[in-house]
Design an enzyme around this catalytic site. Structure first.
Site, PDB file in Angstrom:
ATOM      1  N   THR A 216      36.917  15.006  27.504  1.00 10.47           N
ATOM      2  CA  THR A 216      38.187  14.905  26.770  1.00 10.47           C
ATOM      3  C   THR A 216      38.087  13.917  25.601  1.00 10.47           C
ATOM      4  OG1 THR A 216      38.895  13.343  28.476  1.00 10.47           O
ATOM      5  CG2 THR A 216      39.695  15.595  28.672  1.00 10.47           C
TER       6      THR A 216
ATOM      7  N   GLY B  79      38.219  23.399  27.289  1.00 15.43           N
ATOM      8  CA  GLY B  79      37.488  23.459  28.555  1.00 15.43           C
ATOM      9  C   GLY B  79      37.473  24.863  29.140  1.00 15.43           C
TER      10      GLY B  79
ATOM     11  N   TYR C 203      61.152  65.048  30.746  1.00 15.82           N
ATOM     12  CA  TYR C 203      60.217  64.264  29.940  1.00 15.82           C
ATOM     13  C   TYR C 203      60.578  64.413  28.465  1.00 15.82           C
ATOM     14  CZ  TYR C 203      56.221  62.678  27.348  1.00 15.82           C
ATOM     15  OH  TYR C 203      55.432  62.022  26.440  1.00 15.82           O
TER      16      TYR C 203
ATOM     17  N   ARG D 252      59.350  54.261  28.295  1.00 14.01           N
ATOM     18  CA  ARG D 252      58.083  53.748  27.748  1.00 14.01           C
ATOM     19  C   ARG D 252      58.241  53.302  26.300  1.00 14.01           C
ATOM     20  NH1 ARG D 252      54.465  58.597  28.688  1.00 14.01           N
ATOM     21  NH2 ARG D 252      53.016  57.302  27.504  1.00 14.01           N
TER      22      ARG D 252
ATOM     23  N   ARG E  86      37.084  25.268  37.741  1.00  6.05           N
ATOM     24  CA  ARG E  86      37.706  25.356  39.065  1.00  6.05           C
ATOM     25  C   ARG E  86      38.628  26.573  39.221  1.00  6.05           C
ATOM     26  NH1 ARG E  86      39.607  19.185  38.582  1.00  6.05           N
ATOM     27  NH2 ARG E  86      39.188  19.689  36.397  1.00  6.05           N
TER      28      ARG E  86
HETATM   29  C1  UD1 Z   1      42.169  14.689  33.000  1.00  5.78           C
HETATM   30  C2  UD1 Z   1      42.001  13.169  32.907  1.00  5.78           C
HETATM   31  C3  UD1 Z   1      42.587  12.532  34.163  1.00  5.78           C
HETATM   32  C4  UD1 Z   1      44.039  12.943  34.319  1.00  5.78           C
HETATM   33  C5  UD1 Z   1      44.202  14.455  34.264  1.00  5.78           C
HETATM   34  C6  UD1 Z   1      45.669  14.817  34.167  1.00  5.78           C
HETATM   35  C7  UD1 Z   1      39.922  12.834  31.680  1.00  5.78           C
HETATM   36  C8  UD1 Z   1      38.507  12.490  31.744  1.00  5.78           C
HETATM   37  N1  UD1 Z   1      40.602  12.863  32.830  1.00  5.78           N
HETATM   38  O1  UD1 Z   1      41.407  15.149  34.091  1.00  5.78           O
HETATM   39  O2  UD1 Z   1      42.479  11.120  34.076  1.00  5.78           O
HETATM   40  O3  UD1 Z   1      44.540  12.433  35.542  1.00  5.78           O
HETATM   41  O4  UD1 Z   1      43.546  15.007  33.113  1.00  5.78           O
HETATM   42  O5  UD1 Z   1      45.879  16.210  34.186  1.00  5.78           O
HETATM   43  O6  UD1 Z   1      40.460  13.034  30.617  1.00  5.78           O
HETATM   44  N2  UD1 Z   1      39.079  19.704  27.554  1.00  5.78           N
HETATM   45  C9  UD1 Z   1      38.537  19.945  26.312  1.00  5.78           C
HETATM   46  N3  UD1 Z   1      37.241  19.619  26.085  1.00  5.78           N
HETATM   47  C10 UD1 Z   1      36.451  19.057  27.026  1.00  5.78           C
HETATM   48  C11 UD1 Z   1      37.001  18.812  28.304  1.00  5.78           C
HETATM   49  C12 UD1 Z   1      38.327  19.125  28.540  1.00  5.78           C
HETATM   50  O7  UD1 Z   1      39.218  20.456  25.417  1.00  5.78           O
HETATM   51  O8  UD1 Z   1      35.274  18.787  26.727  1.00  5.78           O
HETATM   52  C13 UD1 Z   1      40.494  20.060  27.794  1.00  5.78           C
HETATM   53  C14 UD1 Z   1      40.655  21.065  28.890  1.00  5.78           C
HETATM   54  O9  UD1 Z   1      40.690  22.388  28.344  1.00  5.78           O
HETATM   55  C15 UD1 Z   1      42.006  20.680  29.482  1.00  5.78           C
HETATM   56  C16 UD1 Z   1      42.122  19.189  29.191  1.00  5.78           C
HETATM   57  O10 UD1 Z   1      41.172  18.903  28.203  1.00  5.78           O
HETATM   58  O11 UD1 Z   1      43.059  21.357  28.848  1.00  5.78           O
HETATM   59  C17 UD1 Z   1      41.885  18.327  30.423  1.00  5.78           C
HETATM   60  O12 UD1 Z   1      40.604  18.602  30.933  1.00  5.78           O
HETATM   61  P1  UD1 Z   1      40.328  18.712  32.495  1.00  5.78           P
HETATM   62  O13 UD1 Z   1      38.907  19.006  32.689  1.00  5.78           O
HETATM   63  O14 UD1 Z   1      41.328  19.577  33.145  1.00  5.78           O
HETATM   64  O15 UD1 Z   1      40.572  17.187  32.939  1.00  5.78           O
HETATM   65  P2  UD1 Z   1      41.054  16.710  34.385  1.00  5.78           P
HETATM   66  O16 UD1 Z   1      39.905  16.709  35.316  1.00  5.78           O
HETATM   67  O17 UD1 Z   1      42.265  17.429  34.789  1.00  5.78           O
HETATM   68 MG    MG Z   2      43.098  19.142  34.160  1.00  5.99          MG
END
Ligand code: UD1
Ligand code: MG
Length: 464
Positions: free
Chosen positions: A80, A12, A368, A335, A16
């Site tokens: 996810t 991801g 130095y 350094r 945010r």
């Molecule tokens: C997610 C969960 C939520 C949970 C929370 C806990 C989902 C839909 N929601 O939400 O229920 O409470 O984590 O922290 O799973 N990522 C990918 N590919 C994607 C999307 C995300 O690899 O297409 C990775 C992101 O890099 C991140 C992780 O998955 O490391 C979680 O994604 P994020 O968007 O942060 O999910 P949350 O909104 O936190």
């Molecule tokens: Mg998250």
């Protein structure tokens, strides 16, 4: 025992965070975010690890140099559920359980994962997920249960109605699942939700519909499952982790005079009975020996410091080695490539770079030392400068053992001073000096008696 595999989702963008850097590369106590969960996962001795990357894939790949994981590219970040499905190929001949982790949930402990695996196997579950009860559940997926408390499904914050948002039990985003179940279930997940994403948590409702055993486990300490989605959360996480690192060193026999202003990266190590003063930063892979004293205001990056070293007030050191008993500072800058022997003294306003100093050698004031090798028991006088750079190239200076370099000396590199050389004060040395020789510049001093008085009279006479 069935095999254990790991899938770490790190594709991801982290919208945010409002950052040009992929979220999982933001440093937490000196280490990219996703490497924290990855290090924990490796403690389980998994037979395979799949790292799902996508946004900033090349940069993320560079951050992990070990070759015990396969990289899975998720070209478009469709959620996810899609991220995990992308890893299916990496598990095609795998019949064990997979632990699914998020790159943005860094404080999860191996102990918790082991307890989850144990529970999962005991219950013969298809999926076991970690939950937590939070005072402020905002942002997390909520755990929906029926009137008898049985798990029903997970709803994301953005899809939740007002009543659901009041639920305090949340999805920690940490799962143990049978590989077979998870990939089969994911092929049935749809993206009909507010974000148009394929949600991994949707396999809960799907699995329950199919009559699968789906278990939840409550995490003991909710701090463990905190996710990082904003810089504010990252700052809170940094503080939490820093406090626990400091506590670990206090328990291990290190004195921190002011833990509030002591910043120790996760991969640092410190010997016992070392005393660390306020405003000290120990970064990267810094190693500090036993019985050292760090007075305060020290900024060390990847420094290896032997036993009984005294870092006096205010030192900056990076990529250097200091042997036992050395005394550094106050106000010294060491350094990269600095390599100091036992009992070396480096005093105030001394800068070193690519400088190897033998045991017992001293450079105590205003100096130095760059691109230089110095033997043992040599004394470098105040205001000595190695002139190592002519605007085009860098050159080396070599100084032997037991050399006395007088104050205000310039050593014009490339130049070599043999053992037991004596450099007279205020010399400019351009040529090699053989062992045991005195070197000085021909300069007679002249004294004019009464000169000042005459000058003053003359200046007054001229009306100035
Ligand atoms: C997610 C969960 C939520 C949970 C929370 C806990 C989902 C839909 N929601 O939400 O229920 O409470 O984590 O922290 O799973 N990522 C990918 N590919 C994607 C999307 C995300 O690899 O297409 C990775 C992101 O890099 C991140 C992780 O998955 O490391 C979680 O994604 P994020 O968007 O942060 O999910 P949350 O909104 O936190
Ligand atoms: Mg998250």
């Amino acid at each position: 025992m069935p095999e254990i595999g790991v899938i770490l989702m790190a594709a991801g963008q982290g919208t945010r965070m409002r950052s040009g850097l992929p979220k999982v590369l933001h440093p937490l106590c000196g280490k990219p975010l996703f490497l924290h969960a990855l290090a924990t996962a490796r403690e389980l001795n998994p037979s395979r690890i799949a790292l799902v990357i996508g946004h900033g894939a090349e940069q993320v790949r560079l951050a992990y140099s070990a070759n015990d994981a396969s990289w899975v590219i998720q070209e478009q970040q469709l959620g996810t559920g899609h991220a995990v499905l992308c890893a299916e190929n990496a598990f095609h001949d795998f019949t064990g359980d997979v632990v699914i982790l998020s790159g943005d949930v860094p404080l999860i402990r191996a102990r918790t994962l082991r307890a989850m695996i144990e529970h999962h196997r005991r219950q013969k579950a298809a999926l076991t997920l970690l939950t937590a009860v939070l005072d402020q559940p905002k942002g997390y997926g909520r755990i929906l249960r029926d009137e008898r408390g049985r798990l029903v499904s997970i709803v994301e914050e953005k899809d939740a109605g007002d009543a659901q948002r009041k639920i305090h039990e949340v999805n920690a985003g940490v799962y143990v699942a049978s590989a077979q179940f998870v990939f089969a279930a994911l092929s049935g997940v749809k993206n009909h939700n507010q974000q148009g994403e394929y949600y991994l948590p949707d396999i809960v409702a799907l699995g329950l519909d199919q009559g699968k055993v789906i278990e939840t486990m409550r995490v003991d300490d909710a701090r463990e499952m905190m996710g990082v989605n904003t810089r504010e959360e990252l700052a809170v996480m940094e503080k939490t982790l820093r406090e626990s690192i400091n506590q670990k060193w206090l328990l291990a026999g290190v004195t921190l005079e002011d833990p509030e202003t002591t910043y120790i990266d996760e991969d640092v190590s410190i010997g016992k009975d070392t005393v660390i003063g306020p405003n000290t930063h120990l970064k990267g892979k810094t190693v500090i020996g036993e019985r050292c004293q760090i007075d305060g205001s020290a900024f060390l990056t990847d420094a290896a410091v032997g036993d009984e070293v005294h870092l006096r007030f205010s030192v900056v050191m990076s990529h250097c080695r200091i042997a036992r008993g050395a005394i550094i500072g106050p106000f010294a800058h060491l350094r990269p490539g600095t390599d100091l022997g036992a009992n070396v003294h480096i005093g105030n306003f001394v800068e070193t770079k690519e400088a190897k100093l033998g045991e017992g050698t001293k450079a105590n004031h205003l100096t130095y030392l760059g691109d230089v090798t110095i033997g043992r028991d040599t004394n470098i006088g105040a205001g000595t400068i190695t002139c190592n750079y002519d605007g085009f190239h860098k050159y080396k200076t070599e100084i032997g053992e037991r050399v006395q370099v007088g104050s205000d000396t310039t050593l014009v590199a490339p130049v070599k001073l043999g053992d037991d050389v004596y450099v007279a004060t205020a010399s400019t040395v351009r040529h090699d000096v053989p062992a045991g020789a005195l070197v000085f510049n021909q300069r007679d001093e002249q004294v004019r008696e009464g000169w000042t008085e005459q000058k003053r009279r003359k200046m007054k006479g001229s009306g100035q």
